[in-house]
Scaffold this active site. Structure first.
Site: not given
Length: 421
Positions: A17, A19-20, A52, A65, A197, A262, A270-271, A276-277, A297, A301, A303
């Site tokens: 995917h 994003d992945k 990122e 960074e 997906k 597909f 798709d960008a 995002r997931k 990260k 961090k 998060d």
């Protein structure tokens, strides 16, 4: 009173995917820096990565960074490290680009619009902000502050063997099995592409998962002649094998490639962006999420590291038999080592008061950023494999990966609860 009979749906996405793909590249960068730091003799606690990634048609952009060993910095022919206008060392893009290409190749992208060998890769990494560093760098015995403020949640439930909610657990399993079959070239599964997906809708009765009512799967296929019916014929055996016996019946509704063909998938279709997931990465919507992404990260961090710690605590609470379900929230402030708060919700299933657990959790596990990294041994190259199919509900690896999935805190937790009673 909580509802006992209902439907709940979770989705998962494959490593292909868009994003992945970005999550994978970002985590490969984290691992690269840790590996290079180890080779250079650099203290891994000094590694800093906040990476990122953006991916689109034949283009990858890596930004963020970092604090890296000299082997990842740009030098002139005399070996002098080059610096930018601000005086910060310049990053050498070569190894970062190589890591990204290897990740794309491992996922399986060799299509015209996105190919590991030919896609253009821009590396826009720069040094960590000195303002952030002053609050989170280790210095002697000084407690290390959190890399940012934020709230993190951990969750565990007895619904599955790995104490993860059933809908997300089985959504991951479906895509993992299909990916393994595709990469192994098993029969017609070799006709599938990397991008996919799925969604799984589970029926609960008396609070227990008992059946699947709806199955959704959209998967890329490299053979353009395949119809939705052809794709279902390929994927159905893998889906059935991934789900518990008896959960699929004649009443289960299937949606396989419901829009039809597909063929164009991944970042060409798709960008993609890192982070995002986050619901796919965690509990599929069955538990709260603090909002911070994990991939790209380093573990300073919170998060990432405190979300792992919260899951570790929640899983050990359930594994210790103290509750059937547990949600744990932690909160932090930038530059402050001690959690601002610890919150426990046992959803009416607890055998101990939540307030007791809130008191003892910080006693059995040092929840400072440094304490988390030390206890879970997070300062190492273990992150690329977390980037798809969930950060939780996985088997702890011999290399130290998924250490937060261990239940080795159970004895200490039981003793602490008993002493506090």
């Amino acid at each position: 009173m909580p509802r006992s009979s209902y439907l709940f749906t979770s989705e998962s996405v494959s490593e292909g995917h868009p994003d992945k793909v970005c999550d994978r590249i970002s985590d490969e960068i984290v691992d690269l820096v840790f590996r290079e730091a180890k080779k250079a003799g650099m203290d891994p606690a000094q590694v800093r990565t906040a990476c990122e990634t953006l991916a689109t048609t034949n283009r990858v952009v890596i930004a963020g960074e970092v604090r890296v060993p000299d082997s990842l910095l740009k030098k002139d022919k005399d070996g002098t490290i080059l610096k930018d206008a601000s005086g910060a060392p310049r990053v050498n893009p070569t190894k970062f680009k190589s890591a990204a290409r290897k990740a794309i190749r491992a996922i399986g992208y060799e299509q015209d619009g996105f190919h590991w060998k030919t896609c253009k890769i821009d590396v826009l990494l720069h040094g960590q902000s000195a303002d952030i560093a002053q609050g989170v760098d280790e210095s002697g015995n000084k407690d290390v502050g959190a890399g940012d403020q934020g709230i993190m949640f951990g969750y565990a439930s007895r619904e599955t063997p790995e104490l993860l909610p059933a809908p997300i657990y089985y959504a991951h399993k479906i895509l993992e099995s299909l990916t393994a079959a595709r990469k192994a070239g098993e029969g017609d599964a070799a006709k599938l592409g990397p991008d996919a997906k799925t969604q799984v809708t589970v029926r609960y009765e008396d609070g227990k998962p008992v059946a699947v009512t709806q199955i959704v799967l959209s998967t890329q296929h490299v053979d353009p002649s395949l119809s939705s019916e052809d794709v279902r014929r390929i994927v159905e055996p893998y889906i059935l094998a991934a789900l518990p016996e008896g959960w699929v019946s004649s009443e289960t509704v299937w949606h396989i490639n419901p829009t039809g063909k597909f063929v164009v998938g991944g970042p060409d279709g798709d960008a993609g962006l890192t982070g995002r997931k986050i619901i796919v990465d965690t509990y599929g919507g069955a538990a709260p999420h603090g909002g911070g992404a994990f991939s790209g990260k380093d573990p300073t961090k919170v998060d990432r590291s405190a979300a792992y710690a919260a899951r570790y605590l929640a899983k050990n609470v359930v594994a210790a038999g103290l509750a059937e379900r547990a949600t744990i929230q932690l909160s932090y402030a930038i530059g402050v080592a001690t959690p601002l708060s610890i919150y426990v919700d046992l959803h009416g299933t607890g055998k101990v008061e939540e307030a007791v657990l809130e008191k003892v959790l910080g006693d059995v596990f040092d929840l400072s950023p440094r304490g988390i990294r030390t206890h879970l041994d997070l300062n190492k190259a273990i992150y690329a494999k977390t980037s798809a199919y969930g950060h939780f509900g996985r088997k702890a690896g011999r290399d130290g990966s998924f250490s937060w999935e261990k239940t080795d805190l159970v004895p200490a937790l039981k003793a602490a609860v008993k002493a506090a009673a």
